[in-house]
Design a protein around this motif. Structure first.
Motif, PDB file in Angstrom:
ATOM      1  N   SER A  45      -6.158  -3.781  -1.337  1.00  0.00           N
ATOM      2  CA  SER A  45      -6.371  -4.805  -2.416  1.00  0.00           C
ATOM      3  C   SER A  45      -8.000  -4.587  -3.053  1.00  0.00           C
ATOM      4  O   SER A  45      -8.347  -5.203  -3.945  1.00  0.00           O
ATOM      5  CB  SER A  45      -6.346  -6.045  -1.856  1.00  0.00           C
ATOM      6  OG  SER A  45      -7.428  -6.580  -1.054  1.00  0.00           O
ATOM      7  N   LEU A  56      -3.291  -4.661  -9.392  1.00  0.00           N
ATOM      8  CA  LEU A  56      -1.973  -5.093  -8.762  1.00  0.00           C
ATOM      9  C   LEU A  56      -2.161  -6.564  -8.397  1.00  0.00           C
ATOM     10  O   LEU A  56      -1.442  -7.259  -8.508  1.00  0.00           O
ATOM     11  CB  LEU A  56      -1.185  -4.194  -7.784  1.00  0.00           C
ATOM     12  CG  LEU A  56      -0.711  -2.783  -7.973  1.00  0.00           C
ATOM     13  CD1 LEU A  56      -0.398  -2.058  -7.037  1.00  0.00           C
ATOM     14  CD2 LEU A  56       0.138  -2.998  -9.380  1.00  0.00           C
ATOM     15  N   LYS A  57      -3.196  -6.790  -7.703  1.00  0.00           N
ATOM     16  CA  LYS A  57      -3.692  -8.107  -7.435  1.00  0.00           C
ATOM     17  C   LYS A  57      -3.887  -9.126  -8.401  1.00  0.00           C
ATOM     18  O   LYS A  57      -3.444 -10.202  -8.574  1.00  0.00           O
ATOM     19  CB  LYS A  57      -4.676  -8.205  -6.352  1.00  0.00           C
ATOM     20  CG  LYS A  57      -4.990  -9.525  -5.716  1.00  0.00           C
ATOM     21  CD  LYS A  57      -6.091  -9.537  -4.822  1.00  0.00           C
ATOM     22  CE  LYS A  57      -7.408  -9.344  -5.197  1.00  0.00           C
ATOM     23  NZ  LYS A  57      -8.640  -9.269  -4.809  1.00  0.00           N
ATOM     24  N   LYS A  67      -2.409  -8.713 -11.468  1.00  0.00           N
ATOM     25  CA  LYS A  67      -1.343  -8.883 -12.029  1.00  0.00           C
ATOM     26  C   LYS A  67      -0.438  -9.758 -11.363  1.00  0.00           C
ATOM     27  O   LYS A  67       0.612 -10.170 -11.669  1.00  0.00           O
ATOM     28  CB  LYS A  67      -0.424  -7.632 -12.341  1.00  0.00           C
ATOM     29  CG  LYS A  67      -1.194  -6.591 -13.410  1.00  0.00           C
ATOM     30  CD  LYS A  67      -0.402  -5.310 -13.652  1.00  0.00           C
ATOM     31  CE  LYS A  67       1.074  -5.388 -13.348  1.00  0.00           C
ATOM     32  NZ  LYS A  67       1.506  -3.821 -13.571  1.00  0.00           N
ATOM     33  N   GLU A 102       1.068  -8.872  -8.343  1.00  0.00           N
ATOM     34  CA  GLU A 102       2.022  -8.310  -7.883  1.00  0.00           C
ATOM     35  C   GLU A 102       1.792  -7.778  -6.553  1.00  0.00           C
ATOM     36  O   GLU A 102       2.665  -7.483  -5.480  1.00  0.00           O
ATOM     37  CB  GLU A 102       2.390  -6.874  -8.494  1.00  0.00           C
ATOM     38  CG  GLU A 102       3.106  -6.915  -9.920  1.00  0.00           C
ATOM     39  CD  GLU A 102       3.351  -5.662 -10.473  1.00  0.00           C
ATOM     40  OE1 GLU A 102       3.455  -4.661  -9.668  1.00  0.00           O
ATOM     41  OE2 GLU A 102       3.557  -5.837 -11.732  1.00  0.00           O
ATOM     42  N   LEU A 103       0.388  -7.659  -6.024  1.00  0.00           N
ATOM     43  CA  LEU A 103       0.223  -7.756  -4.621  1.00  0.00           C
ATOM     44  C   LEU A 103      -0.759  -9.084  -4.180  1.00  0.00           C
ATOM     45  O   LEU A 103      -1.607  -9.658  -4.858  1.00  0.00           O
ATOM     46  CB  LEU A 103      -1.070  -6.768  -4.740  1.00  0.00           C
ATOM     47  CG  LEU A 103      -1.678  -6.274  -3.383  1.00  0.00           C
ATOM     48  CD1 LEU A 103      -2.154  -4.775  -3.206  1.00  0.00           C
ATOM     49  CD2 LEU A 103      -2.607  -7.118  -2.919  1.00  0.00           C
ATOM     50  N   LYS A 104      -0.091  -9.559  -3.131  1.00  0.00           N
ATOM     51  CA  LYS A 104      -0.492 -10.895  -2.490  1.00  0.00           C
ATOM     52  C   LYS A 104      -1.054 -10.601  -1.185  1.00  0.00           C
ATOM     53  O   LYS A 104      -0.554 -10.058  -0.198  1.00  0.00           O
ATOM     54  CB  LYS A 104       0.661 -11.837  -2.337  1.00  0.00           C
ATOM     55  CG  LYS A 104       1.168 -12.025  -3.746  1.00  0.00           C
ATOM     56  CD  LYS A 104       1.621 -13.361  -4.012  1.00  0.00           C
ATOM     57  CE  LYS A 104       2.579 -13.551  -5.276  1.00  0.00           C
ATOM     58  NZ  LYS A 104       2.070 -13.148  -6.399  1.00  0.00           N
TER      59      LYS A 104
END
Length: 128
Positions: free
Chosen positions: A112, A120-121, A123, A125-127
């Motif tokens: 991350s 991606l975080k 957006k 999409e990455l949590k």
């Protein structure tokens, strides 16, 4: 190995300095590296490679921040997730369960703080 991984998690969790957090985290792959040298297993090797990779991600981000790149910062949640993952990793090793889940959590936390991971975080999409 179990007690040492828990100790590393405690040290990282308690330390306020980001640099020292990374320093203490480096002990995690030191533990796995020593362990597989004396009692080899694929699982410990995979853990070692992953923990080393996450440490390298942390150091790259710290060096970028020190050089003035403030695009991706090291949030406290990243270290919280790493600590949680280390504790779960220790528990899985102790109970002889699969280490995939805690290693995955540690990998996501490290990823991350990379450019792609942060994107991606952002957006959603990455949590963590």
């Amino acid at each position: 190995m179990v007690d040492e991984l828990k100790r590393v998690a405690d040290l990282v969790h308690q330390e306020p300095s980001i640099e020292k957090k990374a320093y203490y985290f480096s002990a995690a792959y030191g533990i796995t590296n020593r362990t597989y040298r004396y009692s080899f297993s694929k699982e410990v090797l995979v853990a070692d490679l992953l923990l080393t990779g996450v440490y390298n991600m942390l150091m790259e981000r710290l060096n970028a921040i020190k050089a003035g790149n403030q695009n991706v910062l090291l949030e406290p949640l990243v270290f919280e997730k790493i600590c949680d993952g280390l504790i779960e990793l220790a528990k899985c090793i102790e109970s002889n369960e699969s280490i995939f889940e805690p290693l995955g959590d540690i990998a996501v936390a490290g990823f991350s703080i990379t450019g792609i991971g942060n994107y991606l975080k952002e957006k959603g999409e990455l949590k963590l």
